[in-house]
Design an enzyme around this catalytic site. Structure first.
Site, short mmCIF file in Angstrom:
data_model
loop_
_atom_site.label_atom_id
_atom_site.label_comp_id
_atom_site.label_asym_id
_atom_site.label_seq_id
_atom_site.Cartn_x
_atom_site.Cartn_y
_atom_site.Cartn_z
CG ASP A 29 -1.96 1.08 1.17
OD1 ASP A 29 -3.03 0.78 0.60
OD2 ASP A 29 -1.71 2.20 1.66
CD GLU A 84 -4.57 4.32 -1.58
OE1 GLU A 84 -4.77 4.70 -0.43
OE2 GLU A 84 -5.39 4.51 -2.51
#
Length: 560
Positions: free
Chosen positions: A438, A481
Site C-alpha cells: 500500500d 493504491e
C-alpha cells in the site's frame, strides 16, 4: 493461407459451360481449307450417282437452318485434288444431330466411292474436339467433289456445317492441339478438385464442396463434348453423346448457380434475385434432363428452351453486379472478371443458336476457351475468399484476446485486476508468498499533484513492480493504491529490495513516494485459503503502517 492464391475466384468454374451457352454440337477443328456446301432436300428415290454429277440442282444461297428437319443431300464445291498415301486427304465436319450420314466421293475417272455410317452414327469418325473426320479413299484419280446423304437431320444449326478439306498432317496437328487444350484443362480441373477437397477437410466451408461439384460436372461435360467419350465408349451412338452433353451442361449451370449463391454474401442473392436464380437453376437442370430423356421427339422446342434458360442465366449477371456494387461486396471485381468472358461468349452463342449470327467455328468453340478462363479466374476467387475468411478469423481471435485482456487488466496500470488475480491465484500448487503493498499517504499525493498526477504515480509504481519480479509471478492492483504480489516460495521476492528501489525512483514532479508491505506464506487451494492468507498479510500491512510506514512486516499463517 499461402496456398490460397492457388485458388481465389473458382467461384464459378462451372460457369464455364454454363455461361457459354448451349453445349457445343460441333467442335470442328480449323485444320485444312473450308469447303462451300450446297444442299438439296431428299424427296425419295433419288440416284446418288446422278446427283453428284449435277451440282447445279443444289441450293447454295438459302441458309441451311431455313430448310427444317428431314433428309437431305449436301454437295461440296469442286476439289480436284488427289488423296495419296504420302498426302492423304480427309474431310472434317461438325458433329450434328443426325440419324445417318453417307459420304459419296466422285473421282475424275468417273468412279464413285461411298462410306455409310451404322447405328452409332458418326461415332467411329469422331476426333478430339468432337470433329467428324472422314478419310477419302486413295486412288490415282483426282477427287472431283464430295456429296453426303444426311438422314434424320434435326437441323438445329444446319444440315452439314464446318466442312474442311485437310491433309493427314493437318489433321494430326489439329488433334494434337485439341489434345493439349483439353488435357491442360482436365489437369487444371482435377488439381483444383483435389486441392479444394483437401482444404474442405481442414476448413469445412460449404462453398468448397459446391465448387468441387461444379468443376467435376464441368470436367465430365468436357470429356463428353470433346469427343473423348466416343473414344472411351466406341459403341455409343453420337446422338446419345449429344444428349449427354445437354444433360451435363445443364447440370453444370445449376451447380454453378448453387456455388455462386454459397460463395458470395447472402445479401447479394436476397429477395427476388435469389428466387430468380433458383428458377433459372431448375430450368437449366430440368431442360437438360428433358432433352436427355425425350430427344429427338421435341428436340427443337427443347433446344429453344435450353437457349432461353442460358439467356436467363446471362441476364442475371447485370442485377447481380449492380447489387454487389451497391452493397459494397468484397467480391465485386471477382464477379466482373469471372463472368466477363463467359458472358460475352454466352451472348454470341445465344445469337448463333437463334440464327441472328451465322454458325462459326470460333463461336461454337467459345465454350472450351471460356472454360479455361473461368476455371483460372474461379481458382483465384476461392483463394481470395479463403484469405478473407482467414483474415476475419484472425481479427476475431485478436478481438477476443483483446477483450479478455481488457476484462482481466486494470485499465490504469495494465496489471491484473482483482478478479483476474484471484482466478489465477486460487488453485496454484505448492506454498505461496503473498505481498500486500500500500502506498503511504497517497491521499496527500493526490492533493499535491491532482488526480492526473496521482494516476501517473500509480502507473510508474506498477511499472516498477512489473519489472522487479521474476517470471511466473502474479502482480495485481486490487484496490485504489493497494497492490498484491503472489509468487512461489521457491522463487521469493525481497520486499525490502522493492522499498529500496521505490525510494530511488524518480516520480512525477519529484514527489517522494514510499510504501508499506505485509507478507504471509501459505497454500491457496481454495477461496477459504485465500481469505485466510489475505487476512494475515493485511494485518501485517497494518502493523507496518502503525510502526511508521515505509517498512515491511512478516506474519505467519497461524496468526490468522
Amino acid at each position: 493461407m499461402f496456398g490460397g492464391l492457388k485458388n481465389c475466384l473458382l467461384a464459378l468454374a462451372a460457369c464455364v459451360a454454363l455461361w457459354c451457352g448451349t453445349p457445343a454440337h460441333a467442335q470442328a477443328g480449323v485444320a485444312g481449307a473450308p469447303l462451300r456446301i450446297c444442299v438439296l432436300r431428299d424427296t425419295g428415290g433419288m440416284d446418288p450417282a446422278a446427283l453428284i454429277r449435277q451440282p447445279g440442282r443444289f441450293d447454295c444461297a438459302t441458309p441451311q437452318h431455313a430448310f427444317g428437319p428431314g433428309n437431305y443431300w449436301a454437295i461440296s464445291e469442286d476439289i480436284n485434288q488427289r488423296s495419296r498415301s504420302r498426302l492423304p486427304l480427309n474431310v472434317r465436319l461438325a458433329s450434328l444431330w443426325q440419324q445417318g450420314l453417307t459420304l459419296h466421293v466422285l473421282y475424275s475417272d468417273g468412279s464413285i466411292r461411298s462410306q455409310a455410317t451404322d447405328a452409332r452414327g458418326v461415332t467411329p469418325y469422331i476426333q478430339l474436339g468432337a470433329v467428324v473426320e472422314q478419310p477419302l479413299p486413295r486412288l490415282q484419280a483426282r477427287v472431283v467433289r464430295l456429296m453426303w446423304h444426311v438422314e434424320g437431320a434435326a437441323n438445329l444449326r444446319g444440315i452439314l456445317l464446318g466442312a474442311r478439306l485437310s491433309t493427314g498432317q493437318e489433321s494430326e496437328h489439329a488433334n494434337l492441339s485439341m489434345a493439349a487444350l483439353y488435357a491442360g484443362f482436365a489437369g487444371l480441373a482435377i488439381a483444383l478438385i483435389i486441392y479444394n477437397l483437401a482444404l474442405w477437410g481442414a476448413l469445412r466451408h460449404r462453398f468448397q464442396l459446391y465448387y468441387c461439384l461444379m468443376v467435376g460436372l464441368l470436367l465430365a461435360y468436357t470429356f463428353s463434348s470433346s469427343g473423348a467419350l466416343a473414344w472411351a465408349w466406341p459403341e455409343i451412338a453420337n446422338n446419345t453423346r449429344l444428349r449427354i452433353n445437354y444433360l451435363l451442361v445443364g447440370s453444370t449451370g445449376a451447380a454453378a448457380l448453387i456455388f455462386a449463391r454459397s460463395f458470395f454474401e447472402e445479401r447479394i442473392f436476397a429477395g427476388w434475385l435469389g428466387r430468380y436464380a433458383t428458377w433459372v437453376g431448375v430450368a437449366l437442370s430440368g431442360t437438360g434432363l428433358l432433352y436427355f430423356l425425350t430427344a429427338p421427339f421435341a428436340i427443337h422446342a427443347l433446344d429453344l428452351a435450353f437457349t432461353c434458360a442460358f439467356i436467363a442465366l446471362s441476364a442475371a449477371v447485370v442485377p447481380v453486379l449492380w447489387r454487389a456494387w451497391r452493397l459494397r461486396s468484397n467480391y465485386l471485381w471477382l464477379f466482373a472478371i469471372a463472368w466477363g468472358t463467359p458472358l460475352l461468349t454466352s451472348v454470341l452463342r445465344a445469337l448463333a443458336n437463334l440464327h441472328v449470327l451465322p454458325w462459326s467455328f470460333w463461336i461454337d468453340n467459345s465454350t472450351i476457351l471460356a472454360m479455361i478462363v473461368e476455371a483460372i479466374a474461379s481458382s483465384l476467387a476461392v483463394a481470395y475468399r479463403i484469405r478473407l475468411l482467414r483474415d476475419e478469423r484472425d481479427d476475431a481471435i485478436e478481438r477476443e484476446v483483446m477483450m479478455r485482456r481488457l476484462a482481466d487488466t486494470d485499465p490504469l496500470t495494465g496489471l491484473l485486476n482483482r478478479r483476474a488475480f484471484l482466478h489465477q491465484a486460487i488453485g496454484r500448487q505448492g506454498e505461496q508468498l503473498l505481498l500486500i503493498i500500500d502506498l503511504d499517504h497517497f491521499k496527500r499525493v493526490n492533493e499535491t499533484l491532482g488526480h492526473d498526477g496521482g494516476d501517473e504515480v500509480l502507473r510508474v509504481f506498477a511499472r516498477m513492480l512489473r519489472t522487479s519480479v521474476p517470471q511466473g509471478t502474479l502482480v495485481a492492483r486490487i484496490g485504489g493504491e493497494e497492490f498484491a504480489i503472489l509468487t512461489p516460495v521457491e522463487a521469493p521476492i525481497e520486499p525490502e529490495a522493492l522499498l529500496v528501489r521505490l525510494r530511488q525512483m524518480r516520480m512525477p514532479f519529484d514527489v517522494q513516494v514510499t510504501a508499506s508491505i505485509g507478507t504471509c506464506r501459505g497454500t491457496l487451494a481454495s477461496e477459504v485459503d485465500w481469505k485466510a492468507l489475505y487476512r494475515v498479510a493485511d494485518a501485517a500491512l497494518f502493523d507496518a503502517k502503525s510502526a511508521g510506514r515505509d517498512r515491511v512486516r512478516h506474519a505467519l499463517r497461524d496468526a490468522a
